[in-house]
Design a protein around this motif. Structure first.
Motif, PDB file in Angstrom:
ATOM      1  N   UNK A   1      11.199   7.284  -0.884  1.00 45.69           N
ATOM      2  CA  UNK A   1      11.327   5.860  -0.539  1.00 45.69           C
ATOM      3  C   UNK A   1      10.343   5.492   0.566  1.00 45.69           C
ATOM      4  N   UNK A   2      10.360   6.290   1.628  1.00 48.22           N
ATOM      5  CA  UNK A   2       9.490   5.930   2.758  1.00 48.22           C
ATOM      6  C   UNK A   2       8.021   6.060   2.359  1.00 48.22           C
TER       7      UNK A   2
ATOM      8  N   UNK B   1       2.845   3.470   1.427  1.00 47.34           N
ATOM      9  CA  UNK B   1       1.714   3.225   0.507  1.00 47.34           C
ATOM     10  C   UNK B   1       1.570   1.729   0.231  1.00 47.34           C
ATOM     11  N   UNK B   2       2.705   1.075  -0.004  1.00 44.82           N
ATOM     12  CA  UNK B   2       2.681  -0.357  -0.306  1.00 44.82           C
ATOM     13  C   UNK B   2       2.068  -1.151   0.853  1.00 44.82           C
ATOM     14  N   UNK B   3       2.468  -0.794   2.072  1.00 46.50           N
ATOM     15  CA  UNK B   3       1.954  -1.521   3.237  1.00 46.50           C
ATOM     16  C   UNK B   3       0.430  -1.378   3.331  1.00 46.50           C
ATOM     17  N   UNK B   4      -0.042  -0.142   3.137  1.00 48.16           N
ATOM     18  CA  UNK B   4      -1.489   0.066   3.255  1.00 48.16           C
ATOM     19  C   UNK B   4      -2.253  -0.542   2.091  1.00 48.16           C
ATOM     20  N   UNK B   5      -1.677  -0.475   0.906  1.00 44.76           N
ATOM     21  CA  UNK B   5      -2.346  -1.100  -0.248  1.00 44.76           C
ATOM     22  C   UNK B   5      -2.557  -2.583   0.010  1.00 44.76           C
TER      23      UNK B   5
ATOM     24  N   UNK C   1      -6.242  -0.765   1.475  1.00 39.45           N
ATOM     25  CA  UNK C   1      -6.529   0.670   1.468  1.00 39.45           C
ATOM     26  C   UNK C   1      -6.330   1.254   0.069  1.00 39.45           C
ATOM     27  N   UNK C   2      -7.134   2.250  -0.266  1.00 43.37           N
ATOM     28  CA  UNK C   2      -6.910   2.981  -1.511  1.00 43.37           C
ATOM     29  C   UNK C   2      -6.059   4.203  -1.190  1.00 43.37           C
TER      30      UNK C   2
ATOM     31  N   UNK D   1     -11.760   2.527   2.995  1.00 45.16           N
ATOM     32  CA  UNK D   1     -10.517   2.719   3.769  1.00 45.16           C
ATOM     33  C   UNK D   1      -9.512   3.397   2.849  1.00 45.16           C
ATOM     34  N   UNK D   2      -9.022   4.555   3.281  1.00 47.64           N
ATOM     35  CA  UNK D   2      -8.102   5.318   2.422  1.00 47.64           C
ATOM     36  C   UNK D   2      -6.886   5.804   3.203  1.00 47.64           C
ATOM     37  N   UNK D   3      -5.834   6.052   2.459  1.00 52.08           N
ATOM     38  CA  UNK D   3      -4.753   6.874   3.029  1.00 52.08           C
ATOM     39  C   UNK D   3      -4.520   8.035   2.067  1.00 52.08           C
TER      40      UNK D   3
END
Ligand code: DAH
Length: 354
Positions: A107-108, A113-117, A121-122, A193-195
């Motif tokens: 979940x977290x 991921x959603x926040x960074x997308x 961010x990729x 920009x990536x995570x």
């Protein structure tokens, strides 16, 4: 006469079986059992038989009547059953369908991921969990015998029998996701920009806040004019959003107070550690923040020129920031989970709460 009785029985049975509705069944009943019906005429004719014949044929004729009667009754039941529509009580409450649960780390992870997308961010997935020493340490400006290596209690795997072109390829279980910075930059050109979410390993004793296997999320943004202000904005947005995502409530952002402390990581300069104001006590001091009012959440900094050089970028042209954050640590703070080992116990009483 025996033959006749047998024939009537077979005939009646067949006709009754083929009968499709109650009306024609009623007609068959009259045909066979009615006063002028076939069975009645046989019973009537018994009187003209000899005593001997009466004794053998009488019971047969009687049981013919009973059997046809049973055929008809059975058929009536079948026809009625077919006609009966199931009764549905639409006022009965529905049965709750049990669904599975997502693990809190899933979940977290999705939320992060959603926040960074949403900030462009990729998500760069994967990267080997069995890493080589070059990517995990050397290329990240952590030379051999450097004291910084001691911060990483490493699981060494096996010495490779086939060292490739001067690259140090002693194998280990990656101690952080930072090696993916190098792997990504080797194959891509700025700006980007990536995570990178991923599993990491540390050879250490387990306790409420230490596991040998846990998750990191690496962030890297590089370009010609990526600066520290960009970094501060991204981090602030990230924490504001992360701690205001609540089930069934409005997603109005609240502002999380952030503190930047100078620190040292060989692959960034300047390096810093980031604290957020305690999400439980709001800074007053409690058991979660050990009375300090602050929680240490990530390591970060501006990418070290040596790291940019290691991947063939010109550090005079490009700059960027990076940070690494522990997924379990964030989940523990957000969901108030007291012990990191709970994530891996597989205890449904824990998992079902999410
Ligand atoms: N890799 C570091 C660790 O495992 C965390 C980290 C610190 C990542 C600074 C970064 C960074 O990208 O810039 O502790």
């Amino acid at each position: 006469m025996h033959k006749k009785i047998e024939n009537i029985k077979n005939q009646a049975k067949k006709e009754i079986e083929q009968c499709l509705d109650l009306k024609s069944l009623e007609n068959l009943k009259i045909k066979y059992l009615g006063r002028k019906g076939e069975v009645s005429s046989i019973l009537r004719s018994l009187t003209s038989l000899s005593v001997e014949d009466k004794r053998t044929i009488g019971p047969k004729a009687q049981s013919l009547k009973n059997e046809i009667d049973i055929f008809i009754k059975t058929k009536i039941r079948n026809l009625l059953d077919k006609k009966r529509t199931p009764i549905i009580d639409i006022t009965t409450p529905g049965k709750k369908i049990k669904t599975g649960h997502l693990h809190p780390l899933t979940i977290i992870g999705k939320e992060i991921i959603e926040i960074f997308k949403n900030m462009g961010f990729s998500v760069c997935d994967g990267g080997p969990e069995i890493e080589n020493e070059y990517y995990n340490f050397d290329a990240l400006n952590i030379p051999k015998n450097h004291p910084a290596r001691e911060m990483h209690d490493t699981f060494w795997v096996k010495k490779s029998s086939n060292p490739s072109k001067g690259i140090n390829d002693n194998l280990l279980l990656r101690t952080h996701t930072s090696p993916m910075q190098i792997r990504y930059m080797e194959k891509h050109n700025p700006p980007f920009r990536i995570i990178v979410p991923g599993r990491v390993f540390r050879y250490e004793a387990t306790d409420a806040s230490h596991e040998i296997n846990f998750n990191h999320i690496e962030c890297l943004m590089v370009g010609e004019d990526v600066n520290f202000s960009n970094f501060k904005y991204i981090v602030q947005e990230f924490f504001n959003k992360l701690f205001s995502i609540r089930k069934r409530s409005s997603s109005k952002n609240k502002k999380i107070n952030i503190r930047y402390r100078p620190s040292y990581f060989p692959f960034v300069e300047p390096g810093l550690e980031i604290d957020i104001q305690c999400v439980k006590c709001g800074g007053k001091g409690c058991n979660i923040c050990a009375g300090s009012g602050w929680l240490e959440v990530m390591g970060a900094g501006m990418v070290h020129p040596n790291v940019l050089k290691a991947v063939g970028y010109n550090p005079k042209k490009y700059q960027g920031f990076a940070f690494g954050v522990g997924t379990e640590r964030i989940a523990m703070l957000k969901y108030n989970i007291p012990d990191i080992r709970m994530f891996y116990d597989g205890d449904l009483r824990f998992i079902n709460q999410f």
